[in-house]
Write an enzyme that holds these catalytic residues in place. Structure first.
Site, PDB file in Angstrom:
ATOM      1  N   GLY A  53     -15.028   3.383  14.506  1.00 28.70           N
ATOM      2  CA  GLY A  53     -16.181   2.497  14.569  1.00 28.70           C
ATOM      3  C   GLY A  53     -15.937   1.269  15.423  1.00 28.70           C
ATOM      4  CG  HIS A  93     -13.134   4.069   2.937  1.00 33.19           C
ATOM      5  ND1 HIS A  93     -13.800   5.125   3.541  1.00 33.19           N
ATOM      6  CD2 HIS A  93     -11.813   4.324   3.102  1.00 33.19           C
ATOM      7  CE1 HIS A  93     -12.920   5.967   4.047  1.00 33.19           C
ATOM      8  NE2 HIS A  93     -11.708   5.504   3.791  1.00 33.19           N
ATOM      9  CD  GLU A 121      -9.289  -1.007   4.011  1.00 34.11           C
ATOM     10  OE1 GLU A 121      -9.338  -0.444   2.908  1.00 34.11           O
ATOM     11  OE2 GLU A 121      -9.047  -0.419   5.087  1.00 34.11           O
ATOM     12  CE  LYS A 170      -0.710   2.280   6.905  1.00 41.50           C
ATOM     13  NZ  LYS A 170      -2.135   2.292   7.312  1.00 41.50           N
ATOM     14  CG  ASP A 192      -6.632  10.424  17.710  1.00 41.89           C
ATOM     15  OD1 ASP A 192      -7.620   9.956  18.316  1.00 41.89           O
ATOM     16  OD2 ASP A 192      -5.598   9.776  17.493  1.00 41.89           O
ATOM     17  CG  MET A 193     -13.636  10.016  18.050  1.00 45.48           C
ATOM     18  SD  MET A 193     -14.647  11.541  18.038  1.00 45.48           S
ATOM     19  CE  MET A 193     -15.471  11.376  16.447  1.00 45.48           C
ATOM     20  NE  ARG A 238      -9.803  12.945   2.950  1.00 46.65           N
ATOM     21  CZ  ARG A 238      -9.706  11.619   2.893  1.00 46.65           C
ATOM     22  NH1 ARG A 238     -10.776  10.867   3.101  1.00 46.65           N
ATOM     23  NH2 ARG A 238      -8.551  11.052   2.636  1.00 46.65           N
ATOM     24  CG  ASN A 276      -7.564  10.896   9.643  1.00 46.64           C
ATOM     25  OD1 ASN A 276      -7.950  11.759  10.431  1.00 46.64           O
ATOM     26  ND2 ASN A 276      -6.757  11.186   8.626  1.00 46.64           N
ATOM     27  N   GLY A 277     -10.443   8.768   7.759  1.00 46.77           N
ATOM     28  CA  GLY A 277     -11.340   8.902   6.623  1.00 46.77           C
ATOM     29  C   GLY A 277     -12.607   8.140   6.935  1.00 46.77           C
ATOM     30  NE  ARG A 284      -6.541   1.527   0.226  1.00 43.56           N
ATOM     31  CZ  ARG A 284      -6.727   2.373   1.236  1.00 43.56           C
ATOM     32  NH1 ARG A 284      -5.784   2.537   2.143  1.00 43.56           N
ATOM     33  NH2 ARG A 284      -7.862   3.055   1.334  1.00 43.56           N
ATOM     34  N   GLY A 299     -11.146   2.517  12.612  1.00 40.21           N
ATOM     35  CA  GLY A 299     -10.554   2.805  13.909  1.00 40.21           C
ATOM     36  C   GLY A 299     -11.523   3.357  14.929  1.00 40.21           C
ATOM     37  CG  ASN A 301      -1.849   1.186   1.291  1.00 38.52           C
ATOM     38  OD1 ASN A 301      -1.841   2.048   0.418  1.00 38.52           O
ATOM     39  ND2 ASN A 301      -2.660   1.242   2.327  1.00 38.52           N
TER      40      ASN A 301
END
Length: 394
Positions: free
Chosen positions: A329, A176, A381, A17, A279-280, A237, A207-208, A87, A327, A10
């Protein structure tokens, strides 16, 4: 080496990655992450089992980093490879499934760079480097957009001049897709029902962020569009905004369109609303400590996610389950609780004990018993890319 592996690659604009994945069991023999690619501070972190090592590549360019990662493979690991899975962010309208990459495919992929100029050059560089380093192996492209190619025109067409669609490929593509495809199949397994019988809204929150309406195992609508900027509130975003905002704010801040789009992509979302972080976890902590802007950011994030579930239930003609993944969810009971609190109109309610317990590892139901279920499904994924690659390579 009797065990077979797929090398999953990726390549992003500033990171790479890599994972060596058993496509049958999902076991990872090796994982690696290269960060700050293209700078003098580039670093590669590689893990085999419990052993982790860091190194600085001699060539910090993206091509040099990919070659550095390939060189880290042992002879035994190379001997066990059945293929390389890439990917690829954008497959346009022509790619509705994973494909083995040949010279003709590469030409088609280069033609799609304009649709994703931030991501496609890096994806292509990874493909070209891997083909040079491992020329005898099948190289397979797995597209973020492919799963959504089953959307009907009523879902993917914008109400814009027809020549924009005909000549410039302006339409909704969605992203996604690999995650949405994986969790929809896994959700059916966990619910012990055939995926062909299910109407799911899958919420990929990280993050997305994006949501998809999945009926009978196929995507019929999704929240992202021509680009990943459309749809839900995300880390940096904005998600949906009035298109008229571009001209309005460009004039007042003396920006060009590119400047406004940059701000919507990198300085908006949770970061823009909270003024704290993208970051949530950090935003939730600030909200709990009394920050009104952070509380607003969480509230808007959850409200917009829940509103998308309602809209996508219309696309599905009903709803059997909501699937939380990504992340946020998977790991934020507080976000799931707030999203579910908005969805009582659809018959959903939180099961507080289950919501507190699930999502850390294997996932599970987080809603009270009823006609509609909410579950957490950890996404993978890399495993789906590995399985697509092995299937085509074999």
């Amino acid at each position: 080496m009797s065990q077979e592996w797929v090398l999953v690659l990726n390549c992003g604009s500033s990171s790479v990655k890599l994972a060596l994945v058993d496509p049958d069991s999902g076991e990872r023999r090796l994982t690696a992450l290269a960060e700050r690619v293209g700078t003098s501070d580039a670093v590669v972190r590689l893990r085999r089992g419990d052993a982790e090592e860091s190194s600085a590549p001699d060539d910090s360019s993206a091509r040099g980093v990919v070659a550095h990662l390939m060189a880290a493979l042992t002879h035994a690991e190379r001997d066990g490879l059945v293929g390389v899975g890439h990917r690829v962010v954008h497959g346009g309208s022509q790619f509705s499934a994973a494909v083995v990459i040949d010279d003709a495919t590469l030409v088609d992929l280069h033609d799609l760079v304009d649709l994703a100029p931030l991501h496609m050059p890096a994806n292509l560089l990874g493909i070209e480097t891997a083909r040079a380093e491992l020329p005898d192996l099948a190289q397979v492209a797995v597209f973020d957009t492919a799963f959504h190619q089953t959307m009907p025109p009523v879902a993917y067409r914008y109400a814009v001049p027809t020549d924009w669609f005909d000549e410039h490929r302006v339409r909704r593509y969605g992203f996604h897709g690999t995650s949405h495809r994986y969790v929809s199949v896994r959700a059916a397994e966990m619910l012990e029902r055939p995926v062909e019988d299910l109407r799911l809204v899958t919420l990929h929150l990280g993050n997305g962020c994006s949501a998809a309406a999945v009926r009978g195992g196929e995507s019929v609508d999704t929240t992202m569009g021509l680009t990943p900027l459309e749809g839900l509130v995300m880390g940096t975003r904005s998600g949906d905004v009035d298109p008229g905002l571009l001209g309005y704010i460009a004039e007042r801040l003396d920006l060009d369109v590119a400047g406004v789009i940059e701000a919507l992509n990198t300085r908006s979302g949770l970061l823009g609303l909270s003024g704290v972080s993208n970051d949530m976890r950090t935003v939730c902590e600030a909200a709990d400590n009394g920050s009104e802007s952070a509380r607003l950011a969480v509230d808007v994030f959850c409200y917009r996610a829940a509103k998308s579930v309602g809209a996508l239930a219309v696309a599905l003609g009903g709803l059997d389950a909501v699937v939380f993944t990504g992340g946020i969810g998977e790991h934020s009971p507080a976000v799931r609780r707030q999203v579910l609190s908005h969805l009582s109109v659809l018959g959903l309610a939180e099961d507080p004990e289950a919501n507190a317990d699930h999502g850390r590892h294997t996932g599970g139901r987080v809603s009270a018993p009823g006609d509609v279920t909410a579950i957490v499904v950890p996404t993978d994924e890399e495993l789906l890319i590995a399985r697509d690659t092995a299937r085509l390579a074999r």
